[in-house]
Motif scaffolding. Structure first.
Motif, PDB file in Angstrom:
ATOM      1  N   SER A  88     -10.573  -2.654  -0.801  1.00 39.02           N
ATOM      2  CA  SER A  88      -9.207  -2.314  -0.404  1.00 39.02           C
ATOM      3  C   SER A  88      -8.195  -3.267  -1.025  1.00 39.02           C
ATOM      4  CB  SER A  88      -9.097  -2.339   1.125  1.00 39.02           C
ATOM      5  OG  SER A  88      -7.840  -1.925   1.554  1.00 39.02           O
ATOM      6  N   GLN A  89      -8.536  -4.574  -1.027  1.00 35.86           N
ATOM      7  CA  GLN A  89      -7.648  -5.565  -1.630  1.00 35.86           C
ATOM      8  C   GLN A  89      -7.537  -5.360  -3.140  1.00 35.86           C
ATOM      9  OE1 GLN A  89      -5.716  -7.871   0.038  1.00 35.86           O
ATOM     10  NE2 GLN A  89      -4.823  -8.025  -2.020  1.00 35.86           N
ATOM     11  N   GLU A  90      -8.621  -4.965  -3.769  1.00 35.61           N
ATOM     12  CA  GLU A  90      -8.595  -4.687  -5.204  1.00 35.61           C
ATOM     13  C   GLU A  90      -7.657  -3.536  -5.527  1.00 35.61           C
ATOM     14  OE1 GLU A  90     -12.642  -4.013  -6.298  1.00 35.61           O
ATOM     15  OE2 GLU A  90     -13.213  -6.140  -6.129  1.00 35.61           O
ATOM     16  N   LEU A  91      -7.649  -2.518  -4.666  1.00 32.68           N
ATOM     17  CA  LEU A  91      -6.736  -1.391  -4.863  1.00 32.68           C
ATOM     18  C   LEU A  91      -5.283  -1.835  -4.754  1.00 32.68           C
ATOM     19  CD1 LEU A  91      -8.214   1.731  -3.016  1.00 32.68           C
ATOM     20  CD2 LEU A  91      -8.083   1.302  -5.447  1.00 32.68           C
ATOM     21  N   VAL A  92      -5.014  -2.699  -3.780  1.00 33.57           N
ATOM     22  CA  VAL A  92      -3.654  -3.229  -3.610  1.00 33.57           C
ATOM     23  C   VAL A  92      -3.226  -3.996  -4.865  1.00 33.57           C
ATOM     24  CG1 VAL A  92      -2.225  -4.860  -2.304  1.00 33.57           C
ATOM     25  CG2 VAL A  92      -3.807  -3.340  -1.090  1.00 33.57           C
ATOM     26  N   ASP A  93      -4.123  -4.821  -5.376  1.00 39.04           N
ATOM     27  CA  ASP A  93      -3.823  -5.607  -6.579  1.00 39.04           C
ATOM     28  C   ASP A  93      -3.593  -4.709  -7.788  1.00 39.04           C
ATOM     29  OD1 ASP A  93      -4.151  -7.875  -5.062  1.00 39.04           O
ATOM     30  OD2 ASP A  93      -6.222  -8.243  -5.694  1.00 39.04           O
ATOM     31  N   ARG A  94      -4.378  -3.655  -7.906  1.00 42.36           N
ATOM     32  CA  ARG A  94      -4.209  -2.725  -9.023  1.00 42.36           C
ATOM     33  C   ARG A  94      -2.887  -1.976  -8.919  1.00 42.36           C
ATOM     34  NH1 ARG A  94      -9.703   0.484  -8.651  1.00 42.36           N
ATOM     35  NH2 ARG A  94      -8.621   1.924 -10.094  1.00 42.36           N
ATOM     36  N   ALA A  95      -2.481  -1.644  -7.696  1.00 43.68           N
ATOM     37  CA  ALA A  95      -1.194  -0.973  -7.494  1.00 43.68           C
ATOM     38  C   ALA A  95      -0.039  -1.896  -7.886  1.00 43.68           C
ATOM     39  CB  ALA A  95      -1.057  -0.538  -6.034  1.00 43.68           C
ATOM     40  N   LYS A  96      -0.198  -3.187  -7.567  1.00 46.16           N
ATOM     41  CA  LYS A  96       0.847  -4.164  -7.932  1.00 46.16           C
ATOM     42  C   LYS A  96       0.955  -4.331  -9.441  1.00 46.16           C
ATOM     43  CE  LYS A  96       0.683  -6.971  -3.706  1.00 46.16           C
ATOM     44  NZ  LYS A  96       0.273  -8.261  -3.105  1.00 46.16           N
ATOM     45  N   ARG A  97      -0.176  -4.106 -10.129  1.00 42.82           N
ATOM     46  CA  ARG A  97      -0.160  -4.233 -11.589  1.00 42.82           C
ATOM     47  C   ARG A  97       0.402  -2.993 -12.267  1.00 42.82           C
ATOM     48  NH1 ARG A  97      -5.334  -6.750 -10.717  1.00 42.82           N
ATOM     49  NH2 ARG A  97      -6.398  -4.802 -11.315  1.00 42.82           N
ATOM     50  N   GLY A  98       0.762  -2.009 -11.465  1.00 45.18           N
ATOM     51  CA  GLY A  98       1.448  -0.844 -12.019  1.00 45.18           C
ATOM     52  C   GLY A  98       0.573   0.351 -12.324  1.00 45.18           C
ATOM     53  N   GLU A  99      -0.687   0.368 -11.821  1.00 52.72           N
ATOM     54  CA  GLU A  99      -1.520   1.540 -12.054  1.00 52.72           C
ATOM     55  C   GLU A  99      -0.940   2.744 -11.321  1.00 52.72           C
ATOM     56  OE1 GLU A  99      -5.754   1.490 -11.829  1.00 52.72           O
ATOM     57  OE2 GLU A  99      -5.889  -0.651 -12.286  1.00 52.72           O
ATOM     58  N   GLU A 100      -1.160   3.931 -11.877  1.00 57.90           N
ATOM     59  CA  GLU A 100      -0.603   5.157 -11.301  1.00 57.90           C
ATOM     60  C   GLU A 100      -1.127   5.371  -9.879  1.00 57.90           C
ATOM     61  OE1 GLU A 100      -0.842   8.733 -13.541  1.00 57.90           O
ATOM     62  OE2 GLU A 100      -0.437   7.726 -15.441  1.00 57.90           O
ATOM     63  N   LYS A 101      -0.192   5.721  -8.993  1.00 56.33           N
ATOM     64  CA  LYS A 101      -0.559   5.919  -7.597  1.00 56.33           C
ATOM     65  C   LYS A 101      -1.534   7.082  -7.414  1.00 56.33           C
ATOM     66  CE  LYS A 101       3.473   3.819  -5.446  1.00 56.33           C
ATOM     67  NZ  LYS A 101       4.631   4.028  -4.534  1.00 56.33           N
ATOM     68  N   GLU A 102      -1.336   8.125  -8.237  1.00 59.95           N
ATOM     69  CA  GLU A 102      -2.214   9.287  -8.125  1.00 59.95           C
ATOM     70  C   GLU A 102      -3.657   8.934  -8.457  1.00 59.95           C
ATOM     71  OE1 GLU A 102      -1.778  12.396  -6.968  1.00 59.95           O
ATOM     72  OE2 GLU A 102       0.197  11.710  -6.331  1.00 59.95           O
ATOM     73  N   ALA A 103      -3.804   8.041  -9.456  1.00 57.83           N
ATOM     74  CA  ALA A 103      -5.152   7.623  -9.869  1.00 57.83           C
ATOM     75  C   ALA A 103      -5.837   6.809  -8.768  1.00 57.83           C
ATOM     76  CB  ALA A 103      -5.078   6.800 -11.149  1.00 57.83           C
ATOM     77  N   LEU A 104      -5.034   6.086  -7.981  1.00 57.25           N
ATOM     78  CA  LEU A 104      -5.586   5.245  -6.910  1.00 57.25           C
ATOM     79  C   LEU A 104      -5.755   6.002  -5.593  1.00 57.25           C
ATOM     80  CD1 LEU A 104      -3.457   2.015  -7.530  1.00 57.25           C
ATOM     81  CD2 LEU A 104      -5.822   2.409  -8.218  1.00 57.25           C
ATOM     82  N   LYS A 105      -5.079   7.155  -5.498  1.00 55.99           N
ATOM     83  CA  LYS A 105      -5.062   7.896  -4.235  1.00 55.99           C
ATOM     84  C   LYS A 105      -6.466   8.337  -3.805  1.00 55.99           C
ATOM     85  CE  LYS A 105      -2.435  11.507  -1.908  1.00 55.99           C
ATOM     86  NZ  LYS A 105      -1.439  12.595  -2.061  1.00 55.99           N
ATOM     87  N   VAL A 106      -7.249   8.838  -4.776  1.00 54.61           N
ATOM     88  CA  VAL A 106      -8.598   9.318  -4.469  1.00 54.61           C
ATOM     89  C   VAL A 106      -9.473   8.161  -3.984  1.00 54.61           C
ATOM     90  CG1 VAL A 106     -10.684  10.356  -5.417  1.00 54.61           C
ATOM     91  CG2 VAL A 106      -8.443  11.213  -6.120  1.00 54.61           C
ATOM     92  N   GLU A 107      -9.382   7.023  -4.663  1.00 55.44           N
ATOM     93  CA  GLU A 107     -10.167   5.850  -4.266  1.00 55.44           C
ATOM     94  C   GLU A 107      -9.751   5.352  -2.892  1.00 55.44           C
ATOM     95  OE1 GLU A 107     -10.960   2.731  -7.204  1.00 55.44           O
ATOM     96  OE2 GLU A 107     -10.031   4.036  -8.708  1.00 55.44           O
ATOM     97  N   HIS A 108      -8.440   5.397  -2.637  1.00 50.95           N
ATOM     98  CA  HIS A 108      -7.936   4.963  -1.330  1.00 50.95           C
ATOM     99  C   HIS A 108      -8.483   5.853  -0.216  1.00 50.95           C
ATOM    100  CE1 HIS A 108      -5.190   3.226   1.605  1.00 50.95           C
ATOM    101  NE2 HIS A 108      -4.892   4.464   1.985  1.00 50.95           N
ATOM    102  N   GLN A 109      -8.534   7.173  -0.459  1.00 52.96           N
ATOM    103  CA  GLN A 109      -9.044   8.106   0.544  1.00 52.96           C
ATOM    104  C   GLN A 109     -10.537   7.888   0.782  1.00 52.96           C
ATOM    105  OE1 GLN A 109      -7.184  10.260   2.463  1.00 52.96           O
ATOM    106  NE2 GLN A 109      -9.133  10.371   3.561  1.00 52.96           N
ATOM    107  N   THR A 110     -11.263   7.583  -0.302  1.00 57.72           N
ATOM    108  CA  THR A 110     -12.699   7.309  -0.181  1.00 57.72           C
ATOM    109  C   THR A 110     -12.941   6.095   0.705  1.00 57.72           C
ATOM    110  OG1 THR A 110     -13.143   8.225  -2.374  1.00 57.72           O
ATOM    111  CG2 THR A 110     -14.810   6.760  -1.455  1.00 57.72           C
ATOM    112  N   ILE A 111     -12.156   5.038   0.479  1.00 58.41           N
ATOM    113  CA  ILE A 111     -12.288   3.821   1.282  1.00 58.41           C
ATOM    114  C   ILE A 111     -11.917   4.100   2.743  1.00 58.41           C
ATOM    115  CG2 ILE A 111     -11.325   1.513   1.684  1.00 58.41           C
ATOM    116  CD1 ILE A 111     -11.156   1.196  -1.361  1.00 58.41           C
ATOM    117  N   ALA A 112     -10.858   4.908   2.951  1.00 63.37           N
ATOM    118  CA  ALA A 112     -10.435   5.258   4.313  1.00 63.37           C
ATOM    119  C   ALA A 112     -11.546   6.017   5.041  1.00 63.37           C
ATOM    120  CB  ALA A 112      -9.163   6.096   4.269  1.00 63.37           C
ATOM    121  N   ASN A 113     -12.199   6.936   4.329  1.00 69.03           N
ATOM    122  CA  ASN A 113     -13.310   7.694   4.929  1.00 69.03           C
ATOM    123  C   ASN A 113     -14.474   6.772   5.278  1.00 69.03           C
ATOM    124  OD1 ASN A 113     -11.858  10.066   4.623  1.00 69.03           O
ATOM    125  ND2 ASN A 113     -12.864  10.641   2.711  1.00 69.03           N
ATOM    126  N   GLU A 114     -14.765   5.819   4.384  1.00 64.39           N
ATOM    127  CA  GLU A 114     -15.863   4.877   4.625  1.00 64.39           C
ATOM    128  C   GLU A 114     -15.555   3.960   5.807  1.00 64.39           C
ATOM    129  OE1 GLU A 114     -16.591   2.867   0.940  1.00 64.39           O
ATOM    130  OE2 GLU A 114     -17.565   4.605   0.027  1.00 64.39           O
TER     131      GLU A 114
END
Length: 240
Positions: A162-188
């Protein structure tokens, strides 16, 4: 004339009940809620006939649930082979898997022997039967304790992801690309929370049945068992 429309919920219920897992969860809910109902009936009337009749349902339901686990050892061996071929992400988690597997290699045969002995399929004295049942529950308790460590380790891994996703978002990665991973982590995380609730409910039960003499009341067995049953029913229903 209007033709009847298929009911998706009924279709799902049929699929759910056609599986061993689904049947077990329904029976588990019946088994443990019956203890709560019996407790309430006997508070109002210690000689309640309805309480006696519901109590007569408890034993065969519990007995049949043990029988439903007849393939437990086969499924366990399959899981051992899979977990060794596809180890978890950390050596510590892999160690926990192995310890749990060893514990279950003792638990399942003892439970099977207990059931066969209780039904006079194999000759066992009452004292020996009681010891076998108690030791099977002790191995189950050991598994539950080890599973707490597994849940803690998995929570740490998910927190790191989860923290890695936050860091990647801060580095400017596309939100749509991170959305699927975020949902996977939320489900887990949701699954982790549900499994923690189940394990917390099981823990006092395994200790209770592991002791020669326990003061754990029947109503507490009913409450803990019902909590575990509702959580497991929810989990099984979602995947049916």
């Amino acid at each position: 004339m209007k033709l009847p429309v298929p009911n998706p919920t009924l279709d799902k219920l049929c699929r759910f009940l056609s599986t061993v897992r689904g049947t077990d969860k329904v029976l588990m809910l019946t088994q443990y809620t019956s203890k709560i109902v019996i407790w309430h009936l006997r508070r109002a009337n210690p000689n309640s006939e309805l309480a006696v009749r519901i109590g007569n349902l408890y034993s065969p339901v519990a007995d049949f649930r043990v029988l439903l686990r007849y393939n437990g050892l086969v499924s366990l061996i399959q899981w051992i082979l899979y977990s060794e071929a596809n180890p978890p992400p950390t050596p510590y988690l892999h160690l926990l898997y192995r310890l749990q597997n060893l514990v279950n290699l003792a638990y399942y045969p003892l439970e099977h022997i207990y059931w066969l002995g209780a039904h006079k399929v194999i000759p066992l004295s009452e004292s020996k039967l009681a010891k076998i049942g108690m030791w099977s529950c002790r191995f189950w308790a050991a598994y539950v304790i080890l599973y707490f460590f597994q849940l803690h380790q998995e929570a740490k891994i998910l927190s790191r992801k989860s923290q890695e996703l936050v860091d990647r978002a801060k580095r400017g990665e596309e939100k749509e690309a991170l959305k699927v991973e975020h949902q996977t982590i939320a489900n887990e995380l949701n699954s982790l929370l549900l499994n923690t609730i189940i394990n917390l409910a099981y823990f006092p039960l395994t200790i209770h049945w592991s002791l020669e003499k326990s003061s754990f009341p029947d109503i507490a067995v009913g409450i803990c068992g019902t909590i575990a049953a509702v959580a497991q029913f929810h989990s099984a229903w979602k995947t049916a």
